[in-house]
Write a protein that holds these residues in place. Structure first.
Motif, PDB file in Angstrom:
ATOM      1  N   ASP A   1       0.845  -1.187   0.000  1.00 29.03           N
ATOM      2  CA  ASP A   1       0.000   0.000   0.000  1.00 29.03           C
ATOM      3  C   ASP A   1       0.887   1.246   0.000  1.00 29.03           C
ATOM      4  O   ASP A   1       2.069   1.195   0.348  1.00 29.03           O
ATOM      5  CB  ASP A   1      -0.908   0.019   1.233  1.00 29.03           C
ATOM      6  CG  ASP A   1      -1.897  -1.137   1.255  1.00 29.03           C
ATOM      7  OD1 ASP A   1      -2.099  -1.763   0.195  1.00 29.03           O
ATOM      8  OD2 ASP A   1      -2.459  -1.415   2.328  1.00 29.03           O
ATOM      9  N   VAL A   2       0.288   2.381  -0.377  1.00 21.23           N
ATOM     10  CA  VAL A   2       1.039   3.633  -0.444  1.00 21.23           C
ATOM     11  C   VAL A   2       0.272   4.730   0.295  1.00 21.23           C
ATOM     12  O   VAL A   2      -0.916   4.944   0.041  1.00 21.23           O
ATOM     13  CB  VAL A   2       1.288   4.070  -1.896  1.00 21.23           C
ATOM     14  CG1 VAL A   2       1.984   5.429  -1.938  1.00 21.23           C
ATOM     15  CG2 VAL A   2       2.128   3.029  -2.630  1.00 21.23           C
ATOM     16  N   SER A   3       0.970   5.419   1.203  1.00 14.22           N
ATOM     17  CA  SER A   3       0.419   6.591   1.892  1.00 14.22           C
ATOM     18  C   SER A   3       1.245   7.807   1.509  1.00 14.22           C
ATOM     19  O   SER A   3       2.481   7.771   1.567  1.00 14.22           O
ATOM     20  CB  SER A   3       0.440   6.404   3.404  1.00 14.22           C
ATOM     21  OG  SER A   3      -0.416   5.361   3.806  1.00 14.22           O
ATOM     22  N   THR A   4       0.565   8.870   1.132  1.00 12.30           N
ATOM     23  CA  THR A   4       1.214  10.119   0.749  1.00 12.30           C
ATOM     24  C   THR A   4       0.762  11.218   1.699  1.00 12.30           C
ATOM     25  O   THR A   4      -0.445  11.403   1.910  1.00 12.30           O
ATOM     26  CB  THR A   4       0.869  10.496  -0.695  1.00 12.30           C
ATOM     27  OG1 THR A   4       1.180   9.396  -1.560  1.00 12.30           O
ATOM     28  CG2 THR A   4       1.657  11.713  -1.138  1.00 12.30           C
ATOM     29  N   TYR A   5       1.719  11.957   2.261  1.00 11.92           N
ATOM     30  CA  TYR A   5       1.427  12.979   3.259  1.00 11.92           C
ATOM     31  C   TYR A   5       1.862  14.343   2.733  1.00 11.92           C
ATOM     32  O   TYR A   5       2.846  14.455   1.995  1.00 11.92           O
ATOM     33  CB  TYR A   5       2.178  12.696   4.562  1.00 11.92           C
ATOM     34  CG  TYR A   5       1.977  11.314   5.130  1.00 11.92           C
ATOM     35  CD1 TYR A   5       0.974  11.061   6.065  1.00 11.92           C
ATOM     36  CD2 TYR A   5       2.782  10.256   4.721  1.00 11.92           C
ATOM     37  CE1 TYR A   5       0.786   9.792   6.589  1.00 11.92           C
ATOM     38  CE2 TYR A   5       2.600   8.978   5.234  1.00 11.92           C
ATOM     39  CZ  TYR A   5       1.600   8.758   6.164  1.00 11.92           C
ATOM     40  OH  TYR A   5       1.425   7.496   6.668  1.00 11.92           O
ATOM     41  N   SER A   6       1.144  15.367   3.153  1.00  9.18           N
ATOM     42  CA  SER A   6       1.594  16.721   2.846  1.00  9.18           C
ATOM     43  C   SER A   6       1.239  17.646   4.001  1.00  9.18           C
ATOM     44  O   SER A   6       0.236  17.431   4.708  1.00  9.18           O
ATOM     45  CB  SER A   6       0.970  17.247   1.548  1.00  9.18           C
ATOM     46  OG  SER A   6      -0.404  17.514   1.719  1.00  9.18           O
ATOM     47  N   ILE A   7       2.054  18.659   4.204  1.00  7.17           N
ATOM     48  CA  ILE A   7       1.792  19.676   5.215  1.00  7.17           C
ATOM     49  C   ILE A   7       2.298  20.998   4.672  1.00  7.17           C
ATOM     50  O   ILE A   7       3.312  21.046   3.953  1.00  7.17           O
ATOM     51  CB  ILE A   7       2.463  19.322   6.561  1.00  7.17           C
ATOM     52  CG1 ILE A   7       1.997  20.281   7.653  1.00  7.17           C
ATOM     53  CG2 ILE A   7       3.981  19.290   6.442  1.00  7.17           C
ATOM     54  CD1 ILE A   7       2.354  19.813   9.050  1.00  7.17           C
ATOM     55  N   GLY A   8       1.571  22.073   4.990  1.00  5.32           N
ATOM     56  CA  GLY A   8       1.972  23.360   4.452  1.00  5.32           C
ATOM     57  C   GLY A   8       1.324  24.514   5.173  1.00  5.32           C
ATOM     58  O   GLY A   8       0.546  24.342   6.124  1.00  5.32           O
ATOM     59  N   ILE A   9       1.667  25.696   4.727  1.00  3.11           N
ATOM     60  CA  ILE A   9       1.144  26.952   5.276  1.00  3.11           C
ATOM     61  C   ILE A   9       0.529  27.759   4.147  1.00  3.11           C
ATOM     62  O   ILE A   9       1.126  27.895   3.068  1.00  3.11           O
ATOM     63  CB  ILE A   9       2.274  27.772   5.937  1.00  3.11           C
ATOM     64  CG1 ILE A   9       2.851  27.037   7.136  1.00  3.11           C
ATOM     65  CG2 ILE A   9       1.764  29.150   6.335  1.00  3.11           C
ATOM     66  CD1 ILE A   9       1.903  26.940   8.313  1.00  3.11           C
ATOM     67  N   GLY A  10      -0.686  28.255   4.379  1.00  2.00           N
ATOM     68  CA  GLY A  10      -1.309  29.180   3.453  1.00  2.00           C
ATOM     69  C   GLY A  10      -1.415  30.556   4.088  1.00  2.00           C
ATOM     70  O   GLY A  10      -1.754  30.672   5.274  1.00  2.00           O
ATOM     71  N   ARG A  11      -1.109  31.586   3.336  1.00  4.30           N
ATOM     72  CA  ARG A  11      -1.086  32.941   3.882  1.00  4.30           C
ATOM     73  C   ARG A  11      -1.805  33.907   2.947  1.00  4.30           C
ATOM     74  O   ARG A  11      -1.541  33.937   1.738  1.00  4.30           O
ATOM     75  CB  ARG A  11       0.364  33.394   4.055  1.00  4.30           C
ATOM     76  CG  ARG A  11       0.555  34.835   4.492  1.00  4.30           C
ATOM     77  CD  ARG A  11       0.183  35.039   5.936  1.00  4.30           C
ATOM     78  NE  ARG A  11       0.429  36.421   6.367  1.00  4.30           N
ATOM     79  CZ  ARG A  11       0.119  36.904   7.553  1.00  4.30           C
ATOM     80  NH1 ARG A  11      -0.441  36.103   8.461  1.00  4.30           N
ATOM     81  NH2 ARG A  11       0.371  38.163   7.865  1.00  4.30           N
ATOM     82  N   ARG A  12      -2.752  34.683   3.512  1.00  4.15           N
ATOM     83  CA  ARG A  12      -3.427  35.720   2.725  1.00  4.15           C
ATOM     84  C   ARG A  12      -2.724  37.047   2.961  1.00  4.15           C
ATOM     85  O   ARG A  12      -2.654  37.547   4.079  1.00  4.15           O
ATOM     86  CB  ARG A  12      -4.907  35.831   3.136  1.00  4.15           C
ATOM     87  CG  ARG A  12      -5.688  36.809   2.262  1.00  4.15           C
ATOM     88  CD  ARG A  12      -7.152  36.802   2.588  1.00  4.15           C
ATOM     89  NE  ARG A  12      -7.408  37.328   3.940  1.00  4.15           N
ATOM     90  CZ  ARG A  12      -8.613  37.436   4.472  1.00  4.15           C
ATOM     91  NH1 ARG A  12      -9.687  37.024   3.790  1.00  4.15           N
ATOM     92  NH2 ARG A  12      -8.763  37.919   5.688  1.00  4.15           N
ATOM     93  N   PHE A  13      -2.187  37.607   1.882  1.00  2.68           N
ATOM     94  CA  PHE A  13      -1.458  38.865   1.981  1.00  2.68           C
ATOM     95  C   PHE A  13      -2.367  40.076   1.823  1.00  2.68           C
ATOM     96  O   PHE A  13      -2.062  41.164   2.338  1.00  2.68           O
ATOM     97  CB  PHE A  13      -0.359  38.907   0.922  1.00  2.68           C
ATOM     98  CG  PHE A  13       0.608  37.764   1.031  1.00  2.68           C
ATOM     99  CD1 PHE A  13       1.487  37.667   2.091  1.00  2.68           C
ATOM    100  CD2 PHE A  13       0.617  36.751   0.074  1.00  2.68           C
ATOM    101  CE1 PHE A  13       2.377  36.608   2.201  1.00  2.68           C
ATOM    102  CE2 PHE A  13       1.505  35.696   0.171  1.00  2.68           C
ATOM    103  CZ  PHE A  13       2.387  35.616   1.246  1.00  2.68           C
ATOM    104  N   SER A  14      -3.459  39.906   1.106  1.00  2.60           N
ATOM    105  CA  SER A  14      -4.447  40.967   0.924  1.00  2.60           C
ATOM    106  C   SER A  14      -5.758  40.319   0.530  1.00  2.60           C
ATOM    107  O   SER A  14      -5.855  39.092   0.434  1.00  2.60           O
ATOM    108  CB  SER A  14      -3.996  41.955  -0.162  1.00  2.60           C
ATOM    109  OG  SER A  14      -4.017  41.328  -1.440  1.00  2.60           O
ATOM    110  N   ASP A  15      -6.793  41.111   0.282  1.00  7.53           N
ATOM    111  CA  ASP A  15      -8.074  40.551  -0.150  1.00  7.53           C
ATOM    112  C   ASP A  15      -7.957  39.854  -1.499  1.00  7.53           C
ATOM    113  O   ASP A  15      -8.779  38.999  -1.836  1.00  7.53           O
ATOM    114  CB  ASP A  15      -9.128  41.656  -0.240  1.00  7.53           C
ATOM    115  CG  ASP A  15      -9.542  42.169   1.135  1.00  7.53           C
ATOM    116  OD1 ASP A  15      -9.274  41.451   2.129  1.00  7.53           O
ATOM    117  OD2 ASP A  15     -10.102  43.271   1.211  1.00  7.53           O
TER     118      ASP A  15
END
Length: 330
Positions: free
Chosen positions: A235-249
């Motif tokens: 079996d295969v497990s794929t992981y991801s982690i990250g940051i999302g940032r809003r700089f303006s509207d």
């Protein structure tokens, strides 16, 4: 083989929503193995560049009820041993697919919702193998299709932009008529977990897990000269982690790291990599008319691998992917 990740994120867009996406992937996968004369010989780049197209339409029927239609290309492969002198020179295989998923979502209360529906997948491919320790064989497989079910649920807290969505996709059986032998397979069940939460003003923590039950998957041609084309043992497990940032509207961005563990097992000569680490950066800009344009780049560092058929060694390989998506909420 697993290309799109079978995302259903469009179902959680606000209001009515339509989107179109395009991706281009350029892999560099090469190694060394026995040559036709027995000496160690470079394989050349065996992985071909490919494109991905996706689309989705989500309709808010009532305040608590919505539906979505999602088009993707979930599975694929394109391997070609073109360099002369290598033991498998002339071997090539390709798999292309299209998928169409119809989903409904029902909000139960302030925090909980359920979703589910059907996924249709159509697959076709080609396979060519010159005379090696096995007989020469070639077949072109015309489209075969099948349907499976999708079901899941989500928990949300709008005050902190939290959402945890879990989705299960069932197996899909396929039979592909060939110009020589015919091919049968079962694409495996999978689980997607998608998570996000606010961790500071205008900042999101993003994470996901995709687990696919590839153990036991095989592409089986009923011609005895072909036999099993591909077989996976884990079996295969794929992981991801990250940051999302809003700089303006209008402007936002993200940084994401992905990881897929190596299995430390011999791999198919038609898929000579084992695990990967990826790094992605993306930006999105929303126009005043509601159109959102997003794009990004991902670099993938493939794990080293040794192949089953001829014991070739593949090392220091990578891929670069570019993506663009245009969405409109109305």
């Amino acid at each position: 083989m697993d290309r799109s990740g079978q995302s259903i994120n469009a179902l959680f867009e606000a209001g009515n929503h339509v989107e179109l996406s395009f991706g281009s992937v350029s892999p560099s996968v090469s190694g060394t193995g026995p040559g036709s004369a027995g000496a160690s010989t470079p394989t050349g780049n065996v992985a071909q560049s490919y494109t991905q197209v996706g689309a989705a339409y989500k309709r808010q029927l009532k305040e608590s009820t919505s539906i979505a239609i999602i088009f993707d290309q979930p599975f694929g492969a394109d391997v070609n041993y073109a360099d002369a002198g290598y033991a498998l020179s002339g071997s090539a295989a390709s798999v292309t697919s299209t998928g169409l998923t119809l989903l409904g979502r029902q909000i139960l209360d302030e925090h909980f919702s359920v979703h589910g529906g059907l996924r249709y997948v159509s697959v076709k491919g080609k396979y060519n193998r010159p005379q090696t320790s096995l007989p020469a064989y070639s077949s072109t497989y015309s489209s075969g299709s099948g349907t499976g079910f999708v079901v899941g649920g989500a928990y949300e807290r709008k005050d902190i932009a939290l959402r945890l969505a879990v989705t299960y996709s069932g197996e899909i059986d396929l039979a592909l008529p060939g110009s020589a032998g015919s091919l049968t397979t079962t694409f495996p069940e999978s689980f997607n977990v998608d998570f996000q939460t606010g961790i500071a003003a205008d900042t999101l923590l993003l994470a996901s897990v995709r687990h696919v039950n590839w153990n036991g998957f095989s592409l089986n041609d009923d011609d005895p000269n072909a036999g099993t084309l591909v077989k996976y043992d884990s079996d295969v497990s794929t992981y991801s982690i990250g940051i999302g940032r809003r700089f303006s509207d209008q402007l936002s961005g993200s940084l994401t790291i992905g990881y897929e563990a190596a299995k430390d097992e011999k791999v198919s000569d038609l898929g000579p990599t084992d695990g990967n680490v990826s790094y992605a950066i993306g930006d999105a800009y929303t126009l005043e008319n509601g159109v959102k344009i997003s794009g990004g780049i991902r670099y993938v560092d493939f794990g080293d691998a040794v192949t089953k058929l001829v014991n070739a060694t593949f090392a220091d390989n990578s891929a670069v992917g570019l993506g663009l998506k245009i969405g409109y909420t109305f």
